[in-house]
Design an enzyme around this catalytic site. Structure first.
Site, PDB file in Angstrom:
ATOM      1  N   GLY A   1       0.818  -1.202   0.000  1.00  0.00           N
ATOM      2  CA  GLY A   1       0.000   0.000   0.000  1.00  0.00           C
ATOM      3  C   GLY A   1       0.852   1.253   0.000  1.00  0.00           C
ATOM      4  O   GLY A   1       2.085   1.188  -0.012  1.00  0.00           O
TER       5      GLY A   1
ATOM      6  N   SER B   1       2.932   3.745   1.304  1.00  0.00           N
ATOM      7  CA  SER B   1       3.621   3.843   2.599  1.00  0.00           C
ATOM      8  C   SER B   1       5.105   4.140   2.424  1.00  0.00           C
ATOM      9  O   SER B   1       5.913   3.216   2.361  1.00  0.00           O
ATOM     10  CB  SER B   1       3.446   2.527   3.373  1.00  0.00           C
ATOM     11  OG  SER B   1       3.738   1.413   2.541  1.00  0.00           O
TER      12      SER B   1
ATOM     13  N   ALA C   1       8.627   4.912   3.760  1.00  0.00           N
ATOM     14  CA  ALA C   1       9.301   4.680   5.036  1.00  0.00           C
ATOM     15  C   ALA C   1       9.601   5.989   5.756  1.00  0.00           C
ATOM     16  O   ALA C   1       9.509   6.076   6.986  1.00  0.00           O
ATOM     17  CB  ALA C   1      10.596   3.899   4.799  1.00  0.00           C
TER      18      ALA C   1
ATOM     19  N   LYS D   1       2.958  -0.847 -10.143  1.00  0.00           N
ATOM     20  CA  LYS D   1       2.892   0.621 -10.044  1.00  0.00           C
ATOM     21  C   LYS D   1       4.281   1.249 -10.140  1.00  0.00           C
ATOM     22  O   LYS D   1       4.412   2.415 -10.534  1.00  0.00           O
ATOM     23  CB  LYS D   1       2.168   1.052  -8.771  1.00  0.00           C
ATOM     24  CG  LYS D   1       2.693   0.442  -7.473  1.00  0.00           C
ATOM     25  CD  LYS D   1       3.867   1.169  -6.867  1.00  0.00           C
ATOM     26  CE  LYS D   1       4.389   0.410  -5.667  1.00  0.00           C
ATOM     27  NZ  LYS D   1       5.587   1.032  -5.053  1.00  0.00           N
TER      28      LYS D   1
ATOM     29  N   ASP E   1      -1.264   3.032  -3.884  1.00  0.00           N
ATOM     30  CA  ASP E   1       0.188   2.908  -4.018  1.00  0.00           C
ATOM     31  C   ASP E   1       0.686   3.599  -5.283  1.00  0.00           C
ATOM     32  O   ASP E   1       1.764   4.203  -5.297  1.00  0.00           O
ATOM     33  CB  ASP E   1       0.577   1.428  -4.024  1.00  0.00           C
ATOM     34  CG  ASP E   1       1.939   1.182  -3.399  1.00  0.00           C
ATOM     35  OD1 ASP E   1       2.629   2.160  -3.055  1.00  0.00           O
ATOM     36  OD2 ASP E   1       2.320   0.011  -3.248  1.00  0.00           O
TER      37      ASP E   1
ATOM     38  N   SER F   1       9.809   8.865  -3.648  1.00  0.00           N
ATOM     39  CA  SER F   1       9.762   7.675  -4.500  1.00  0.00           C
ATOM     40  C   SER F   1      11.034   7.516  -5.325  1.00  0.00           C
ATOM     41  O   SER F   1      11.347   8.340  -6.181  1.00  0.00           O
ATOM     42  CB  SER F   1       8.548   7.756  -5.439  1.00  0.00           C
ATOM     43  OG  SER F   1       8.609   6.751  -6.428  1.00  0.00           O
TER      44      SER F   1
ATOM     45  N   GLU G   1      13.115  -0.710  -7.561  1.00  0.00           N
ATOM     46  CA  GLU G   1      12.421  -1.963  -7.891  1.00  0.00           C
ATOM     47  C   GLU G   1      11.848  -1.963  -9.305  1.00  0.00           C
ATOM     48  O   GLU G   1      11.839  -2.982  -9.994  1.00  0.00           O
ATOM     49  CB  GLU G   1      11.290  -2.209  -6.884  1.00  0.00           C
ATOM     50  CG  GLU G   1      11.753  -2.657  -5.510  1.00  0.00           C
ATOM     51  CD  GLU G   1      11.976  -4.157  -5.419  1.00  0.00           C
ATOM     52  OE1 GLU G   1      12.208  -4.796  -6.467  1.00  0.00           O
ATOM     53  OE2 GLU G   1      11.930  -4.687  -4.299  1.00  0.00           O
TER      54      GLU G   1
END
Length: 336
Positions: free
Chosen positions: A138, A140, A142, A193, A246, A256, A283
């Site tokens: 979801g 989020s 860090a 995403k 997300d 991001s 990623e």
């Protein structure tokens, strides 16, 4: 919750934030990492300056580089490593894994080569413990969770009982956890995403406007959903926290890595230069390759993913890739 022990595997930004959340809640929490310098810094200065700077770490959190010590008597294992490192981590913990332990995965990706989601990787390595797998996913960052900023996420998996246990474990006054039984949809939303976030960043790096990014992100959600439906996911999952939520937080945030990587590529930097400058795992880069191959295998139309694949791995200029999307064959909007 002192009688429960949680071991968080991975001392990056997300592993540090989650372990700190649990320790602050009063849960007996151990954070394991391979980099002894990072571990020593956490124990000495109560801060992870490399991966989560500015966040004060609870005095109750124990950090260690000793895997056997970290795993001893743990009720929950939280895997906070990149998706391409997930299988290797599972191989490391396999000799110690116990039937009553619950694994909480946080990696969002598709394994290169096998094209497997993380739940399938887990089942390959630990087939007898399939129902022990869960995933947190979801919107989020860090950096925000570490500062106690209100956040809502989803837990999914095979066993409803285990989902409720994970929900109870992580829920706090600023961290709200919902359950969702659509494991395929939750995993795909979190993985795919990142591809759209890189493409969104490229739009920004090229100096294009909000109209362009809005169109790209919205159409990106369509193709994510299209692949999800093909693989058996529920369409509505992609409208929830692990899908739209997300995507929203990843495709335009300064936190991001995927969005920032896209900006650099749009500005003309090579893939190698981009990865070096970000200096943490992005990623979406490897997920783009895996998702492109998966879409080709399943004959699912994913034009943004295909264009980004060609930009990242086949030398297509970013501007050409983007404008190529605008001249595709005309069609209806909601064509799942």
């Amino acid at each position: 919750m002192g009688s429960i022990k949680v071991t968080v595997l991975g001392a990056g930004s997300w592993g540090t934030a989650l372990s700190n959340l649990l320790a602050q809640k009063g849960v007996n929490t151990v954070l394991w990492g391979r980099d002894s310098a990072v571990i020593e810094e956490i124990n000495r200065e109560r801060e992870n300056k490399r991966y989560l700077p500015g966040v004060k770490i609870s005095q109750e959190l124990i950090a260690t580089a000793d895997l056997e010590f970290a795993l001893k008597d743990a009720n929950f294992l939280v895997a906070a490593v990149p998706s391409q490192a997930f299988r290797d981590l599972l191989q490391k913990i396999k000799p110690y894994f116990k039937p009553e332990q619950i694994l909480v995965n946080t990696a969002k990706g598709i394994e290169e080569g096998s094209l497997l989601r993380m739940s399938a990787v887990f089942t390959e390595v630990l087939p007898e413990y399939r129902d022990n797998y869960t995933i947190l996913s979801g919107p989020s960052h860090a950096e925000e969770v570490g500062r106690g900023i209100p956040t809502a996420i989803v837990v999914s998996g095979y066993s409803p009982e285990k989902l409720y246990k994970v929900q109870e474990l992580f829920s706090t006054e600023y961290f709200r956890v919902y359950t969702n039984d659509d494991l395929t949809g939750v995993e795909l939303g979190g993985s795919l995403k990142n591809i759209i976030a890189i493409a969104s960043g490229i739009c920004t790096g090229l100096g294009l406007g909000d109209n362009t990014r809005a169109a790209l992100v919205t159409r990106g959600l369509i193709e994510i959903t299209r692949l999800g439906i093909k693989l058996g996911a529920k369409k509505e999952t992609f409208m929830g926290l692990s899908g739209l939520g997300d995507l929203f937080v990843t495709a335009g945030s300064r936190h991001s890595r995927n969005y920032k990587a896209g900006i650099l590529i749009g500005e003309g930097k090579s893939l190698e230069e981009t990865q070096k400058e970000i200096n943490m795992v992005v990623e979406g880069i490897r997920t783009t390759r895996a998702a492109y191959q998966l879409a080709q295998r399943l004959e699912v139309e994913m034009p943004i993913t295909e264009a980004l694949y060609k930009v990242l791995f086949a030398g297509l200029p970013p501007r050409e890739g983007l404008f190529g999307l605008m001249t595709r064959a005309k069609k209806e909007e909601l064509n799942f």
